[in-house]
Design a protein around this motif. Structure first.
Motif, mmCIF file in Angstrom:
data_model
loop_
_atom_site.group_PDB
_atom_site.id
_atom_site.type_symbol
_atom_site.label_atom_id
_atom_site.label_comp_id
_atom_site.label_asym_id
_atom_site.label_seq_id
_atom_site.Cartn_x
_atom_site.Cartn_y
_atom_site.Cartn_z
ATOM 1 N N VAL A 76 54.339 71.205 87.700
ATOM 2 C CA VAL A 76 55.711 71.714 87.544
ATOM 3 C C VAL A 76 56.156 71.578 86.099
ATOM 4 O O VAL A 76 56.720 72.506 85.513
ATOM 5 C CB VAL A 76 56.691 70.967 88.480
ATOM 6 C CG1 VAL A 76 58.136 71.327 88.144
ATOM 7 C CG2 VAL A 76 56.397 71.307 89.934
ATOM 8 N N GLN A 77 55.870 70.417 85.492
ATOM 9 C CA GLN A 77 56.293 70.208 84.110
ATOM 10 C C GLN A 77 55.253 70.691 83.107
ATOM 11 O O GLN A 77 55.595 71.327 82.115
ATOM 12 C CB GLN A 77 56.598 68.727 83.886
ATOM 13 C CG GLN A 77 57.812 68.248 84.659
ATOM 14 C CD GLN A 77 58.337 66.937 84.128
ATOM 15 O OE1 GLN A 77 58.634 66.804 82.952
ATOM 16 N NE2 GLN A 77 58.457 65.960 85.011
ATOM 17 N N VAL A 79 52.931 72.912 83.368
ATOM 18 C CA VAL A 79 52.628 74.349 83.391
ATOM 19 C C VAL A 79 53.905 75.180 83.504
ATOM 20 O O VAL A 79 54.200 76.006 82.640
ATOM 21 C CB VAL A 79 51.674 74.704 84.553
ATOM 22 C CG1 VAL A 79 51.412 76.209 84.587
ATOM 23 C CG2 VAL A 79 50.355 73.949 84.421
ATOM 24 N N GLU A 80 54.676 74.954 84.581
ATOM 25 C CA GLU A 80 55.827 75.810 84.857
ATOM 26 C C GLU A 80 56.934 75.659 83.811
ATOM 27 O O GLU A 80 57.456 76.645 83.295
ATOM 28 C CB GLU A 80 56.379 75.518 86.259
ATOM 29 C CG GLU A 80 55.383 75.789 87.376
ATOM 30 C CD GLU A 80 54.901 77.231 87.398
ATOM 31 O OE1 GLU A 80 55.696 78.128 87.077
ATOM 32 O OE2 GLU A 80 53.733 77.459 87.727
ATOM 33 N N LYS A 83 55.841 76.877 80.184
ATOM 34 C CA LYS A 83 55.759 78.307 79.852
ATOM 35 C C LYS A 83 57.063 78.837 79.272
ATOM 36 O O LYS A 83 57.084 79.889 78.632
ATOM 37 C CB LYS A 83 55.328 79.114 81.080
ATOM 38 C CG LYS A 83 56.363 79.245 82.169
ATOM 39 C CD LYS A 83 55.755 79.946 83.383
ATOM 40 C CE LYS A 83 56.761 80.127 84.506
ATOM 41 N NZ LYS A 83 56.160 80.678 85.733
ATOM 42 N N TYR A 84 58.155 78.084 79.484
ATOM 43 C CA TYR A 84 59.439 78.487 78.914
ATOM 44 C C TYR A 84 59.753 77.753 77.607
ATOM 45 O O TYR A 84 60.348 78.342 76.701
ATOM 46 C CB TYR A 84 60.573 78.215 79.912
ATOM 47 C CG TYR A 84 60.609 79.170 81.086
ATOM 48 C CD1 TYR A 84 61.067 80.474 80.931
ATOM 49 C CD2 TYR A 84 60.163 78.773 82.340
ATOM 50 C CE1 TYR A 84 61.094 81.354 81.994
ATOM 51 C CE2 TYR A 84 60.188 79.636 83.422
ATOM 52 C CZ TYR A 84 60.654 80.926 83.247
ATOM 53 O OH TYR A 84 60.675 81.800 84.318
ATOM 54 N N THR A 91 56.450 68.097 78.108
ATOM 55 C CA THR A 91 55.555 68.878 78.960
ATOM 56 C C THR A 91 54.067 68.648 78.692
ATOM 57 O O THR A 91 53.229 69.196 79.407
ATOM 58 C CB THR A 91 55.840 70.386 78.776
ATOM 59 O OG1 THR A 91 55.702 70.721 77.387
ATOM 60 C CG2 THR A 91 57.250 70.726 79.226
ATOM 61 N N LEU A 179 63.564 79.208 86.227
ATOM 62 C CA LEU A 179 62.533 78.285 86.675
ATOM 63 C C LEU A 179 62.857 77.729 88.061
ATOM 64 O O LEU A 179 61.979 77.621 88.920
ATOM 65 C CB LEU A 179 62.378 77.144 85.669
ATOM 66 C CG LEU A 179 61.371 76.050 86.039
ATOM 67 C CD1 LEU A 179 59.986 76.632 86.246
ATOM 68 C CD2 LEU A 179 61.344 74.959 84.962
ATOM 69 N N GLU A 182 62.009 80.242 90.651
ATOM 70 C CA GLU A 182 60.560 80.304 90.879
ATOM 71 C C GLU A 182 60.075 79.152 91.759
ATOM 72 O O GLU A 182 59.244 79.353 92.656
ATOM 73 C CB GLU A 182 59.819 80.255 89.540
ATOM 74 C CG GLU A 182 59.897 81.522 88.723
ATOM 75 C CD GLU A 182 58.973 81.455 87.535
ATOM 76 O OE1 GLU A 182 57.789 81.771 87.701
ATOM 77 O OE2 GLU A 182 59.433 81.059 86.443
ATOM 78 N N LEU A 183 60.602 77.954 91.519
ATOM 79 C CA LEU A 183 60.141 76.779 92.265
ATOM 80 C C LEU A 183 60.677 76.752 93.686
ATOM 81 O O LEU A 183 59.975 76.347 94.620
ATOM 82 C CB LEU A 183 60.565 75.504 91.532
ATOM 83 C CG LEU A 183 59.943 75.278 90.145
ATOM 84 C CD1 LEU A 183 60.515 74.034 89.498
ATOM 85 C CD2 LEU A 183 58.434 75.181 90.236
ATOM 86 N N PRO A 186 59.122 80.487 95.945
ATOM 87 C CA PRO A 186 57.789 80.953 95.523
ATOM 88 C C PRO A 186 57.356 82.235 96.225
ATOM 89 O O PRO A 186 56.535 82.990 95.691
ATOM 90 C CB PRO A 186 56.881 79.782 95.898
ATOM 91 C CG PRO A 186 57.620 79.045 96.962
ATOM 92 C CD PRO A 186 59.066 79.179 96.613
ATOM 93 N N GLY A 189 57.667 85.401 94.228
ATOM 94 C CA GLY A 189 56.945 85.464 92.961
ATOM 95 C C GLY A 189 56.548 86.869 92.559
ATOM 96 O O GLY A 189 56.617 87.233 91.384
#
Length: 441
Positions: A76-77, A79-80, A83-84, A91, A179, A182-183, A186, A189
C-alpha cells in the motif's frame, strides 16, 4: 518451546454483508471483531489475501522495534502511495530508505528547527487571522491551508508564490482522495484506468513535480542563504560527499508536503474540538500562552507543559496515523501465533490508544494522564510510530502545533457545536463536520 495458538478468524460473510459500511468507515467492523475475537484476529479475503488485524501493543512494538529487520511496509505504501508521491522516506525500504534517512534526519534536529521558528510563527499568525470570529465554521479546511502553508514556507521560505502553493496543495489532496478510492473500491480499477481518472491525477502529479523542480533549480542558481529546509537539503551530503540527486529531492519534497500537512491539520482540528468540549483546559493553555514572549527560544516554546499534554491526549484519542501496516519478510511467530512469510499485518493504533488495559477511562479527554516522565506511555502510545521508522518530522509537527494552539488560546476561546466529534478514516484519520465557533478573548 512456545505453544502454537490459532489466530481467531473474522467472518468473511459478515465482511461482505457490512462492505457498504466498511467502504465509508471500517473502524466499527474492526472494533466489533476485536471485542468478539480478542486483540488479534485474521480476515481471509479469498484468493490468498489474508490480513491479520491486531490491537496488541506488544505485538506492534515487536514488529516496529524488537524484530523490525524482519518487517517491511506493505505494498500500500511502497507501491500504491509511491506512484503518486515518489520513492522517499515514507514509501521506500531497504538500502534506499537507510541512505535517505541518514542524509535527511539531521535537517529535522531541534537545533535546525530553531532557524525555522520565525518563519513558522509569521505564517501561523497570518493564517489564523483568516479564521472567522463569532460564527460556526468547519475548522478543518482552515487548518489544512495553515499546515500546508507552514510546510511550504518552511521548505521554500519566501521563494514561492501563493498561486504555486495553492496548486501544490490541490494536487496533494486530490492524489490522496484518488488513492483512497483505489484502495477502498478495487473492483472499479478498470474504470479508474480506462475512464481516464488515473491519467488525470498522474498528470497533476507531474505538474506539481515540475513546479518543485523549478524552485529547486532556481535556488541552486541563486545560492543558499534562505535558512529554510531546502537550504539544508541542498547542503546535505552522503557519506561519499555527493549531494542528493534532483529527482530524489523532488520525491522527498513531495512526501514532506503529503506527510507534513494532512496529519498536522487533522490533529489540530481534533484538538480544537476537544478543547471546545472541555473549556477548563482552554483557560490553562491561555495562561501558558500569555507567558510566552515573541523572542522566546525553541526550548521554551516546546516546553509548554499543558499545551503539550493537550496535544498528546488529542492524538491518543484521534491518532492521525490510525493504522500501521507491516509485512514479515521471513516466517515468524509472536505470542504463539505463527506468521508465514509475507503475512499482511494491520495494527490499530486507535484501538491501542483506547485500550482499557493501558488507559484509565480511555474514552475521556484527560490531558493530565501525560503528566510525569516523557516516555511513560511509550509501550502503548504510537502517535508518530516507533523504532527506526518513527516519523522524522515529529519535532517539526509538535513545534507547529504548540505554536498554533498557544496562539489561538491567547487570543480566542472556542465554543462547540452540540453534536459528537465525527471521523472520516481515509489514509489518515480525518475529522468530519468539525464545526466550532471562535470568540475573542
Amino acid at each position: 518451546m512456545e505453544k502454537t495458538k490459532k489466530i481467531p478468524q473474522a467472518s468473511f460473510l459478515e465482511f461482505l454483508k457490512r462492505s457498504p459500511e466498511i467502504v465509508k468507515n471500517p473502524l466499527p467492523f474492526h472494533h466489533d471483531n476485536f471485542e468478539k475475537k480478542g486483540d488479534t484476529f485474521s480476515l481471509n479475503l479469498r484468493f490468498g489475501n489474508r490480513i491479520i488485524f491486531s490491537r496488541d501493543a506488544a505485538f506492534l512494538k515487536y514488529a516496529l522495534q524488537i524484530n523490525q529487520r524482519n518487517y517491511t511496509k506493505s505494498a500500500v505504501q511502497t507501491v500504491e502511495v509511491a506512484k503518486y508521491i515518489g520513492k522517499g522516506l515514507l514509501t521506500s525500504e531497504g538500502a534506499l530508505w537507510k541512505r535517505q534517512r541518514k542524509l535527511i534526519q539531521p535537517s529535522f534536529h531541534k537545533k535546525y528547527l530553531a532557524q525555522l521558528v520565525k518563519i513558522m510563527k509569521k505564517t501561523i499568525q497570518e493564517e489564523l487571522l483568516k479564521i472567522p470570529i463569532g460564527k460556526a465554521i468547519d475548522i478543518e479546511p482552515y487548518f489544512g491551508s495553515l499546515a500546508f502553508q507552514v510546510v511550504a514556507k518552511s521548505l521554500f521560505s519566501g521563494a514561492v508564490d501563493g498561486k504555486t502553493i495553492e496548486r501544490l496543495q490541490k494536487t496533494v489532496e486530490a492524489s490522496q482522495k484518488m488513492l483512497v478510492r483505489e484502495l477502498r473500491q478495487p473492483y472499479l480499477g478498470w474504470w479508474f484506468k480506462y475512464g481516464g481518472l488515473l491519467n488525470k491525477h498522474f498528470a497533476m502529479v507531474q505538474e506539481a513535480r515540475e513546479l518543485v523542480r523549478n524552485i529547486v533549480v532556481s535556488r541552486k542558481k541563486e545560492g543558499m542563504g534562505k535558512g529554510d529546509l531546502l537550504d539544508l537539503l541542498l547542503e546535505s551530503r552522503y557519506e561519499d560527499g555527493t549531494p542528493m540527486e534532483q529527482e530524489q529531492m523532488i520525491d522527498e519534497i513531495m512526501i514532506l508536503f503529503t506527510a507534513g500537512h494532512e496529519t498536522t491539520s487533522n490533529a489540530l482540528t481534533f484538538t480544537c474540538q476537544l478543547l471546545a468540549k472541555n473549556p477548563e483546559y482552554q483557560d490553562t493553555v491561555y495562561e501558558e500562552a500569555c507567558a510566552i514572549r515573541d523572542g522566546d527560544e525553541l526550548s521554551e516554546i516546546m516546553g509548554l507543559k499543558v499545551t503539550t499534554q493537550v496535544l498528546e491526549e488529542a492524538m491518543r484519542l484521534y491518532p492521525p496515523a490510525y493504522f500501521i501496516d507491516r509485512m514479515n519478510i521471513e516466517e515468524d511467530s509472536f505470542n504463539g501465533f505463527q506468521l508465514p512469510k509475507k503475512t499482511t499485518l494491520l495494527f490499530s493504533a486507535i484501538e491501542i490508544h483506547r485500550h482499557t488495559t493501558h488507559w484509565v477511562r480511555p474514552m475521556e479527554f484527560m490531558p493530565e494522564r501525560f503528566d510525569g516522565a516523557p516516555n511513560q506511555h511509550a509501550d502503548y502510545y504510537f502517535p508518530f510510530g516507533a523504532g527506526p521508522r518513527r516519523c522524522i518530522g515529529n519535532n517539526f509537527a509538535m513545534l507547529e502545533m504548540q505554536l498554533v494552539i498557544s496562539n489561538l488560546m491567547k487570543h480566542r476561546s472556542i465554543q462547540p457545536n452540540k453534536g459528537p466529534i465525527e471521523i472520516l478514516p481515509l489514509i489518515t484519520l480525518r475529522p468530519k463536520n468539525a464545526y466550532i465557533t471562535f470568540k475573542r478573548r
